[in-house]
Scaffold this active site. Structure first.
Site, PDB file in Angstrom:
ATOM      1  N   ASP A  58       0.853  -1.176   0.000  1.00 16.42           N
ATOM      2  CA  ASP A  58       0.000   0.000   0.000  1.00 16.42           C
ATOM      3  C   ASP A  58       0.898   1.237   0.000  1.00 16.42           C
ATOM      4  OD1 ASP A  58       0.863  -0.249   2.653  1.00 16.42           O
ATOM      5  OD2 ASP A  58      -1.039   0.381   3.531  1.00 16.42           O
ATOM      6  N   TYR A  60       3.051   4.659   0.788  1.00 14.00           N
ATOM      7  CA  TYR A  60       3.793   5.116   1.957  1.00 14.00           C
ATOM      8  C   TYR A  60       2.872   5.979   2.821  1.00 14.00           C
ATOM      9  CZ  TYR A  60       8.113   3.825  -0.539  1.00 14.00           C
ATOM     10  OH  TYR A  60       9.108   3.148  -1.199  1.00 14.00           O
ATOM     11  N   HIS A 186      10.906  -9.693   0.665  1.00 11.25           N
ATOM     12  CA  HIS A 186      10.603  -8.277   0.485  1.00 11.25           C
ATOM     13  C   HIS A 186      11.857  -7.444   0.765  1.00 11.25           C
ATOM     14  CE1 HIS A 186       8.621  -4.374   1.169  1.00 11.25           C
ATOM     15  NE2 HIS A 186       7.614  -4.868   0.469  1.00 11.25           N
TER      16      HIS A 186
END
Length: 222
Positions: A58, A60, A186
């Site tokens: 999503d 920042y 990630h």
């Protein structure tokens, strides 16, 4: 919010966006990015232009950072968000250079779709809009761009969970008409050393594109 013209045929814009619009209108918190920037990634990269998909989570949650593209920030943001800083560390190791700032719009203009699975966030509240229904759009985007061979970059388990929405290309005249799938940890500081660093995604994508006879991506120089 006005649907981006090249993607407006997706059912999301007919069936789901109105309810999200209503929820956002009733949310008194500061919402990021500004409404005019929520579909920037889709406005800059059409389905037919998409050659690479980088899937984010999503926007920042820090005011002034997000501007509608996954991982990208406004050009004056310093220091860079930690995940983007790690992406640049890997880019430096992989290709020997990095862009001058965190604005990745020049990637988008080359066919790199930088799309988050959720397109809005309350300031200071990461994942604060994960239940609004934005994910439906991400699912439909993945299915749409799966129609032809594409490089998909899925960093982290949340992105990798959307892999079932990536289908086999419907046509292809190359010897290998399949997708390139890059699935690693990630780039966040919590996980980057568990498989993101050293994965060389940028050179792997360019090798794949070159093998297909396509123009490679300029990752470093706007």
């Amino acid at each position: 919010m006005t649907p981006p013209a090249n993607w407006s045929h997706l059912p999301f814009f007919r069936d789901t966006l109105q309810a999200i619009d209503a929820a956002l209108a009733g949310d008194a918190r500061t919402l990021l990015p500004p409404a005019s920037q929520r579909f920037t990634a889709l406005e800059l990269t059409s389905p037919s232009q998409t050659r690479v998909v980088v899937l984010g989570q999503d926007p920042y949650p820090t005011p002034g950072h997000a501007h509608g593209l996954a991982f990208s920030v406004e050009p004056d943001v310093a220091p860079l968000p930690r995940s983007l800083n790690n992406i640049y560390k890997e880019l430096q190791e992989d290709l020997g250079g990095t862009p001058p700032n965190g604005d990745l719009r020049f990637w988008a203009k080359q066919g790199v779709l930088l799309i988050n699975t959720v397109l809005s966030v309350p300031a200071g509240e990461a994942n604060g809009h994960k239940h609004l229904g934005w994910q439906t759009l991400a699912h439909q985007i993945l299915a749409e761009v799966s129609n032809r061979p594409t490089a998909f970059v899925l960093w982290g388990k949340q992105a990798q969970a959307l892999a079932p929405h990536i289908t086999s290309p419907k046509t292809g005249d190359k010897a290998d008409a399949g997708h390139l799938m890059i699935e690693t940890a990630h780039p966040s500081p919590l996980s980057a050393r568990r498989g993101f660093f050293g994965s060389r995604p940028f050179s792997r994508i360019n090798t794949w594109l070159a093998d297909r006879g396509e123009q490679t991506i300029n990752w470093t120089t706007p």
